[in-house]
Design a protein around this motif. Structure first.
Motif, PDB file in Angstrom:
ATOM      1  N   ALA A 349       0.823  -1.217   0.000  1.00  0.00           N
ATOM      2  CA  ALA A 349       0.000   0.000   0.000  1.00  0.00           C
ATOM      3  C   ALA A 349       0.856   1.266   0.000  1.00  0.00           C
ATOM      4  O   ALA A 349       1.977   1.284   0.514  1.00  0.00           O
ATOM      5  CB  ALA A 349      -0.917   0.001   1.211  1.00  0.00           C
ATOM      6  N   ASP A 350       0.305   2.335  -0.590  1.00  0.00           N
ATOM      7  CA  ASP A 350       0.932   3.651  -0.533  1.00  0.00           C
ATOM      8  C   ASP A 350       0.628   4.279   0.820  1.00  0.00           C
ATOM      9  O   ASP A 350      -0.159   3.757   1.611  1.00  0.00           O
ATOM     10  CB  ASP A 350       0.372   4.509  -1.668  1.00  0.00           C
ATOM     11  N   LEU A 356      -5.414   2.875   6.675  1.00  0.00           N
ATOM     12  CA  LEU A 356      -6.699   2.172   6.731  1.00  0.00           C
ATOM     13  C   LEU A 356      -6.484   0.668   6.933  1.00  0.00           C
ATOM     14  O   LEU A 356      -7.233   0.013   7.666  1.00  0.00           O
ATOM     15  CB  LEU A 356      -7.506   2.445   5.463  1.00  0.00           C
ATOM     16  N   HIS A 357      -5.458   0.128   6.286  1.00  0.00           N
ATOM     17  CA  HIS A 357      -5.123  -1.289   6.502  1.00  0.00           C
ATOM     18  C   HIS A 357      -4.792  -1.540   7.980  1.00  0.00           C
ATOM     19  O   HIS A 357      -5.169  -2.562   8.545  1.00  0.00           O
ATOM     20  CB  HIS A 357      -3.917  -1.688   5.638  1.00  0.00           C
ATOM     21  N   VAL A 358      -4.065  -0.613   8.560  1.00  0.00           N
ATOM     22  CA  VAL A 358      -3.645  -0.791   9.954  1.00  0.00           C
ATOM     23  C   VAL A 358      -4.822  -0.640  10.909  1.00  0.00           C
ATOM     24  O   VAL A 358      -4.980  -1.422  11.847  1.00  0.00           O
ATOM     25  CB  VAL A 358      -2.518   0.209  10.302  1.00  0.00           C
ATOM     26  N   ILE A 359      -5.647   0.365  10.651  1.00  0.00           N
ATOM     27  CA  ILE A 359      -6.792   0.602  11.549  1.00  0.00           C
ATOM     28  C   ILE A 359      -7.728  -0.609  11.531  1.00  0.00           C
ATOM     29  O   ILE A 359      -8.243  -1.035  12.573  1.00  0.00           O
ATOM     30  CB  ILE A 359      -7.519   1.906  11.161  1.00  0.00           C
ATOM     31  N   MET A 386     -13.042  -3.988   5.035  1.00  0.00           N
ATOM     32  CA  MET A 386     -12.414  -3.659   3.759  1.00  0.00           C
ATOM     33  C   MET A 386     -13.418  -2.950   2.844  1.00  0.00           C
ATOM     34  O   MET A 386     -13.062  -2.018   2.118  1.00  0.00           O
ATOM     35  CB  MET A 386     -11.870  -4.922   3.071  1.00  0.00           C
ATOM     36  N   VAL A 387     -14.662  -3.401   2.868  1.00  0.00           N
ATOM     37  CA  VAL A 387     -15.701  -2.734   2.068  1.00  0.00           C
ATOM     38  C   VAL A 387     -15.898  -1.308   2.573  1.00  0.00           C
ATOM     39  O   VAL A 387     -15.912  -0.346   1.794  1.00  0.00           O
ATOM     40  CB  VAL A 387     -17.013  -3.550   2.125  1.00  0.00           C
ATOM     41  N   ASP A 388     -16.010  -1.173   3.897  1.00  0.00           N
ATOM     42  CA  ASP A 388     -16.171   0.166   4.496  1.00  0.00           C
ATOM     43  C   ASP A 388     -15.022   1.100   4.128  1.00  0.00           C
ATOM     44  O   ASP A 388     -15.241   2.225   3.689  1.00  0.00           O
ATOM     45  CB  ASP A 388     -16.133   0.045   6.031  1.00  0.00           C
ATOM     46  N   PHE A 389     -13.798   0.650   4.384  1.00  0.00           N
ATOM     47  CA  PHE A 389     -12.635   1.537   4.285  1.00  0.00           C
ATOM     48  C   PHE A 389     -12.174   1.746   2.847  1.00  0.00           C
ATOM     49  O   PHE A 389     -11.758   2.827   2.459  1.00  0.00           O
ATOM     50  CB  PHE A 389     -11.450   0.970   5.097  1.00  0.00           C
TER      51      PHE A 389
END
Lengths: 496, 496
Positions: A349-350, A356-359, A386-389
């Motif tokens: 990820a950039d 968002l991945h971490v949260i 994942m859908v949300d973020f």
């Protein structure tokens, strides 16, 4: 002086840990495939000896006695760190340590094949065992130090870190990032630089850039491993990368990222070599140093202005397509370095989507610890978030979903938050450096990294583990960790 | 069972020694130049911990108790080895150990520059200190085990070895070799194979030959270091070489020599991994394995018939001079591999002159130990013996005379004899292998090394340290060490 005894026992433990660090580097970089079992025995035995040293009951008496002696601030901070390790070592019963070691080793091995086969069903009961044992360990640590179980785990990766100080940071990020990602992607350009780029040339490029920013090759190395990392010890710092002949920027930025870690390690206080207070701070602070170098500095225009001619010299020469002289120019490198894309995989990820991945992981692992989430429900919870973020479904896709990271399978719960806390701290520290150093952008563009690295050395590296990350940030930036500078950085870089 | 406690304490010690072995390999092969001091601290601390483990007073009680238990032959031999290490560790007072460590480290460092500058005057007082301390250590060990001081030192390198069993071997060699050298040189041809030979091609050649003779790359590596050596541990065996682009045979035979050591190490008994009885035998036996491979096998015509096409494929292709197809043919390789020349330097010596270099050192170091020779008189004594043995004067030439080897400056007295005892044992073992294996020469010529290596594994490698070298030779060849086969080998190879 009783303190001298503590110091000597910490010195022995430090040298044992130095040996372990070098052997773990060797395992990842040099060791032949068939030597893994034996190496496992060696590492486990030395780790056991280290555990025995740090939980030696005499330490408790020595700590009490030495606190009545006249100690300077460094010595006092050293005693605090020794106590911290002693409590952690004493809190967890040896049979639980052994059970966790066996369970995580088995689960991690299973994860390698299970992930490849997208096989959640096989790994689920193993992960359940690991999570169960980790909860037991967290409870034991929590009782000993009067904190919540999750805070007890956080403390292992980042001394003094608490869920209550993560929440406001992550809440703020979660509130603005999903919409921000849309905007950033809309402005991001989809370009590519056609290769191939030979490995030997990429390696020379990496070394040249490492030297330029200040890596000391007299006390360190660059090698190849499956995943890039920074290993070794302060006076023998070994970073690794891997090479993709189609995309040299992967390795280039991996090298610069690890160089950020390495400069921290090489800048630790010599006088406290091997003592706990002379070690690097927590993982969030460590990550702030790699991300400051990679994200704040090296993916920015100033650095790329400096780097572009070096890149051209190393990788140019032959002509690919009809891009001519601009093929490896600063503009093109900048566009490549700052692409924003939604994706499943955290490590790819950039810096915009990464938090968002971490949260997501943070929300799930705190729920696992509190009992609000069961292991069996992880895949659904993962998909929902994942859908949300990021608007991506991971239904039935465990490989790119909840099985992508080794951390939980290896028993590492409480680790993920430090990545994003590091990114936020990096922005805050770099903003302070810009304020402190006249014309920093210009200096970087001229390839003069001494002002920045000197500032980091004076303000961060040479402090070792004297302060928590928040204490250090307050000393250096006047404020504890907050998202203001990170947000400003993202806006300036991706929306302007 | 009390034996289990001994076994467990030996296992811990064994893993500590495994860690030390890997770190020493790393120091010689990978470590950056500026990391030496820190590595020294780490090694010294781990060595101190190993010393504490092997001299733990409980061991004495456990040994006594376990000898009343019902142990098999391997366990009993293991207890013997643990006792041997315990006595050696207990015999030498810790302050003497520290004094020797400091003196040898200082002297070895000084030797590097002093040798380069042919400066005996500076090193002499330092060597005097080292020899004085070594004599103290020898006396302490001798008292403990009721042997002479020199025998006590010998025992550290080759368990059970005594001066009284070296003398007849060396006397015999010294009696026939000086005249033999004249004859061998008269028949030796002075030829050369013009290079250059690129390093990468030499490395591929080395790897191919290593694999052919049986080196297991799944549990080992080949790398580069200043001096070739075989390091690491049984299940992670790491050999090194160095490359000379003008002469590929240097590296080729160094690789094959170290492969002999490596096959021994890789063939040690798995079931006794990390236990003293599972370690390799003494240095003479170890050297017998490298010299059996290099001298008995690889410098012989059978092997070179097999190797010549591989060498041609790796290094041929371009034409140098007008030697044509014969340039890298077996005859030419054989003539190169078996040149005999008088020279000053032991490590460059051929197998005919080599024993004379060793006997010279043996005569001087026994005289140093007994007090018959003073350190100040070493240069003259060295010169006199070089004139006697090889007709070469080293007057005023310390660099190529008494300062050429690091051993004495590093406190290694009692080590030199094992080189030549190994050469003699190699001939004796290879003669036994020839007698045991039908058509061994033909098998080697066909590149089929399994019969030989299997025989060595069964008869030597898998025995670990159960027997002294003499006991093992009696079991395998029916006789203790004697010069008969070595002499026959030299006559067949150099005079016929």
């Amino acid at each position: 002086m009783t303190y001298a005894r503590l110091h000597e026992s910490a010195r022995k433990l430090g040298e044992l840990n130095n040996a372990l660090a070098m052997l773990m580097w060797d395992e990842a970089v040099m060791m032949p495939a068939g030597s893994g079992n034996g190496r496992g025995e060696t590492l486990a035995t030395l780790a056991g000896m280290a555990h025995d040293l740090s939980s030696d009951p005499s330490i408790e008496d020595w700590i009490d006695a030495s606190l009545n002696e006249s100690l300077d601030a460094w010595q006092r901070a050293n005693v605090d760190q020794i106590r911290r390790a002693y409590i952690a070592a004493k809190a967890v019963p040896k049979d639980l340590v052994v059970a966790i070691s066996k369970a995580t080793s088995k689960t991690e091995q299973c994860w390698r094949t299970a992930r490849a086969e997208n096989d959640w069903r096989t790994i689920e009961p193993l992960l359940e065992e690991v999570v169960g044992l980790t909860i037991q360990r967290a409870d034991a640590l929590a009782q000993m130090s009067n904190v919540t179980p999750y805070d007890a785990l956080l403390d292992e990766y980042e001394p003094g870190l608490k869920q209550s100080s993560i929440d406001p940071v992550f809440d703020d990020l979660a509130s603005f990032l999903p919409a921000f990602v849309d905007d950033a992607i809309a402005r991001s350009s989809e370009i590519a630089i056609p290769g191939p780029f030979p490995v030997a040339a990429q390696e020379r490029l990496g070394r040249e850039l490492m030297s330029a920013v200040g890596f000391d090759f007299e006390r360190g190395r660059l090698d190849v491993s499956h995943h890039p990392f920074c290993g070794g010890i302060a006076d023998d710092t070994r970073i690794t990368t891997r090479y993709n002949e189609d995309d040299f920027l992967e390795s280039m930025f991996a090298v610069l990222h690890e160089t950020g870690h390495a400069l921290y390690q090489q800048g630790l206080p010599d006088a406290w070599r091997g003592q706990p207070v002379g070690a690097a701070g927590g993982m969030a602070l460590h990550e702030s140093q790699s991300l400051l170098m990679e994200m704040q500095v090296c993916r920015g225009d100033d650095f790329l202005r400096f780097a572009a001619p070096i890149v051209s010299r190393a990788l140019g020469g032959d002509s690919h397509g009809d891009l001519g002289a601009d093929r490896l120019g600063a503009d093109r490198l900048g566009a490549m370095a700052r692409r924003v894309r939604r994706g499943f995989i955290r490590v790819d990820a950039d810096e915009v989507t990464y938090p968002l991945h971490v949260i997501l992981r943070y929300q799930l692992e705190t729920a696992l610890l509190s009992g609000d989430l069961q292991v069996g429900d992880i895949p659904t919870a993962w998909h929902d978030k994942m859908v949300d973020f990021l608007g991506l479904s991971t239904e039935g896709n465990f490989h790119d979903g909840c099985m992508q990271d080794v951390h939980w399978f290896a028993g590492l719960i409480g680790y993920f938050p430090t990545y994003t806390l590091g990114a936020v701290a990096a922005a805050q520290l770099f903003a302070a450096a810009r304020a402190a150093i006249d014309g920093l952008g210009q200096r970087i563009g001229d390839g003069d990294f001494e002002p920045l690295v000197g500032w980091l050395r004076d303000n961060v590296h040479s402090e070792g583990r004297r302060f928590t990350t928040n204490e250090l940030l307050e000393r250096v930036t006047g404020r504890p960790l907050e998202t203001k500078d990170f947000r400003a950085h993202l806006e300036a870089r991706y929306l302007s």
